[in-house]
Write an enzyme that holds these catalytic residues in place. Structure first.
Site, PDB file in Angstrom:
ATOM      1  N   HIS A   1     -56.921  10.678 -16.284  1.00  0.00           N
ATOM      2  CA  HIS A   1     -56.426   9.493 -15.573  1.00  0.00           C
ATOM      3  C   HIS A   1     -55.786   8.491 -16.555  1.00  0.00           C
ATOM      4  O   HIS A   1     -54.779   7.867 -16.238  1.00  0.00           O
ATOM      5  CB  HIS A   1     -57.570   8.824 -14.801  1.00  0.00           C
ATOM      6  CG  HIS A   1     -58.117   9.684 -13.691  1.00  0.00           C
ATOM      7  ND1 HIS A   1     -57.313  10.390 -12.831  1.00  0.00           N
ATOM      8  CD2 HIS A   1     -59.392   9.976 -13.316  1.00  0.00           C
ATOM      9  CE1 HIS A   1     -58.062  11.066 -11.964  1.00  0.00           C
ATOM     10  NE2 HIS A   1     -59.327  10.842 -12.248  1.00  0.00           N
TER      11      HIS A   1
ATOM     12  N   LEU B   1     -36.835  -3.909  -9.745  1.00  0.00           N
ATOM     13  CA  LEU B   1     -37.551  -2.719  -9.286  1.00  0.00           C
ATOM     14  C   LEU B   1     -38.720  -3.154  -8.408  1.00  0.00           C
ATOM     15  O   LEU B   1     -39.547  -3.968  -8.824  1.00  0.00           O
ATOM     16  CB  LEU B   1     -38.086  -1.915 -10.483  1.00  0.00           C
ATOM     17  CG  LEU B   1     -39.007  -0.739 -10.120  1.00  0.00           C
ATOM     18  CD1 LEU B   1     -38.267   0.320  -9.308  1.00  0.00           C
ATOM     19  CD2 LEU B   1     -39.604  -0.109 -11.375  1.00  0.00           C
TER      20      LEU B   1
ATOM     21  N   ASP C   1     -50.185  14.004  -9.215  1.00  0.00           N
ATOM     22  CA  ASP C   1     -51.299  14.950  -9.088  1.00  0.00           C
ATOM     23  C   ASP C   1     -51.450  15.762 -10.367  1.00  0.00           C
ATOM     24  O   ASP C   1     -50.454  16.086 -11.022  1.00  0.00           O
ATOM     25  CB  ASP C   1     -51.015  15.875  -7.892  1.00  0.00           C
ATOM     26  CG  ASP C   1     -52.256  16.610  -7.428  1.00  0.00           C
ATOM     27  OD1 ASP C   1     -53.369  16.275  -7.881  1.00  0.00           O
ATOM     28  OD2 ASP C   1     -52.114  17.538  -6.608  1.00  0.00           O
TER      29      ASP C   1
HETATM   30  C1  FPP Z   1     -54.562  12.906  -9.028  1.00  0.00           C
HETATM   31  O1  FPP Z   1     -55.078  13.750  -9.994  1.00  0.00           O
HETATM   32  C2  FPP Z   1     -54.599  11.539  -9.502  1.00  0.00           C
HETATM   33  C3  FPP Z   1     -55.402  10.558  -8.992  1.00  0.00           C
HETATM   34  C4  FPP Z   1     -56.337  10.759  -7.881  1.00  0.00           C
HETATM   35  C5  FPP Z   1     -55.416   9.205  -9.567  1.00  0.00           C
HETATM   36  C6  FPP Z   1     -54.094   8.695  -9.996  1.00  0.00           C
HETATM   37  C7  FPP Z   1     -54.302   7.693 -11.043  1.00  0.00           C
HETATM   38  C8  FPP Z   1     -53.487   7.511 -12.097  1.00  0.00           C
HETATM   39  C9  FPP Z   1     -52.221   8.224 -12.292  1.00  0.00           C
HETATM   40  C10 FPP Z   1     -53.841   6.589 -13.173  1.00  0.00           C
HETATM   41  C11 FPP Z   1     -53.922   5.168 -12.809  1.00  0.00           C
HETATM   42  C12 FPP Z   1     -52.807   4.687 -11.981  1.00  0.00           C
HETATM   43  C13 FPP Z   1     -52.422   3.417 -12.003  1.00  0.00           C
HETATM   44  C14 FPP Z   1     -51.387   2.911 -11.054  1.00  0.00           C
HETATM   45  C15 FPP Z   1     -52.985   2.499 -12.962  1.00  0.00           C
HETATM   46  P1  FPP Z   1     -56.408  14.536  -9.685  1.00  0.00           P
HETATM   47  O2  FPP Z   1     -57.551  13.787 -10.257  1.00  0.00           O
HETATM   48  O3  FPP Z   1     -56.521  14.815  -8.221  1.00  0.00           O
HETATM   49  O4  FPP Z   1     -56.137  15.851 -10.484  1.00  0.00           O
HETATM   50  P2  FPP Z   1     -56.594  17.327 -10.150  1.00  0.00           P
HETATM   51  O5  FPP Z   1     -55.993  17.681  -8.813  1.00  0.00           O
HETATM   52  O6  FPP Z   1     -56.005  18.113 -11.278  1.00  0.00           O
HETATM   53  O7  FPP Z   1     -58.091  17.327 -10.155  1.00  0.00           O
END
Ligand code: FPP
Length: 253
Positions: A48, A142, A31
């Site tokens: 991201h 893994l 997050d």
């Molecule tokens: C949460 O941050 C993250 C996500 C909803 C997406 C997670 C994706 C990645 C880590 C990148 C791609 C992953 C892979 C496996 C290729 P948020 O957008 O909710 O952040 P915020 O709460 O600060 O708005």
């Protein structure tokens, strides 16, 4: 600067002494990508992208520590409510990630699994996910599970539907339904429950992640935003886990 996600996995780095008790299964709620980007006045996709680099560092750290199971919450059922542009960016990133990482997974003994409602993704992404799972199926070092379009309540409801259908068709005696047989109808059938769930970004919620499987998990909440997560945070989480006393409902000895 972070290496491109197609760079080879950096596995040669010496690791601190392994903690006495290592979690067999670490699950992470990644997050804070959006906040990381807005703090830099960058578009959310930049967060991201940086988050995908953190995924690579985390896979490397899990391999170095010898953690056998790593599950990452990458896209929740609720994330479909985000703006279409962000969903397109995220699915594009996922496609890119699969292409760039798969050879490293094969070379490093990483088996990829996907849990979640994968049929909500476009056909080409579904095909790529399946292909990546097939290419890595024999790997044992893994077990990397990526939760995509995943929601714990939806997973439990889907399992209930499967179990109920089996009972209606006479393949299952309702009296024989127990925790073990129910768990085998979940997306996570055959996987161990998480020992440790880590959430980044300072939020302290489970957000519909592994609701059934988290029954006895330890929780660690970190103030770091996901794109800043690295090997030291992983090592600290392992050390903190080793200090926890797990009793699984039993009285202290
Ligand atoms: C949460 O941050 C993250 C996500 C909803 C997406 C997670 C994706 C990645 C880590 C990148 C791609 C992953 C892979 C496996 C290729 P948020 O957008 O909710 O952040 P915020 O709460 O600060 O708005």
């Amino acid at each position: 600067m972070s290496p491109p996600i197609s760079a080879p996995l950096a596995l040669g780095v010496a690791e601190a002494a392994a903690p006495a008790t290592l979690p067999a299964h670490v699950a992470i709620i990644m997050d804070g990508n959006g906040r990381w980007a807005s703090a830099r006045m960058l578009p959310r996709i930049a967060g991201h992208r940086a988050g995908a680099q953190a995924v690579r560092r985390t896979v490397e750290a899990a391999l170095r520590h010898g953690v056998g199971w790593l599950t990452l919450y990458a896209f929740s059922s609720e994330n479909w409510r985000r703006p279409a542009t962000e969903i397109t960016d995220l699915t594009g990133l996922l496609r890119h990630y699969l292409k760039s990482e798969i050879d490293a997974f094969v070379a490093n003994g990483v088996r990829l699994r996907v849990i979640g409602e994968r049929d909500r993704f476009s056909r080409d992404i579904q095909d790529e996910l399946l292909q990546a799972e097939r290419r890595t199926i024999a790997n044992t070092k893994l077990n990397l599970t990526v939760a995509l379009s995943y929601g714990g309540r939806a997973e439990i409801a889907a399992a209930a539907r499967r179990v109920a259908a089996a009972a209606v068709e006479g393949r299952l005696d309702p009296a024989a339904i127990d925790e073990e047989s129910f768990a085998s109808a979940l997306f996570t059938a055959g996987m161990p429950d998480p020992d440790l769930i880590v959430r980044t970004s300072g939020e302290r919620r489970l957000s519909n992640f592994l609701l059934w499987q988290a029954a006895y998990a330890e929780f660690i909440f970190l103030d770091v935003l996901w794109p800043d997560f690295g090997p030291l945070h992983f090592a600290e989480a392992m050390a903190e886990y080793a200090r926890r006393e797990r009793r699984f409902g039993a009285r202290p000895g």
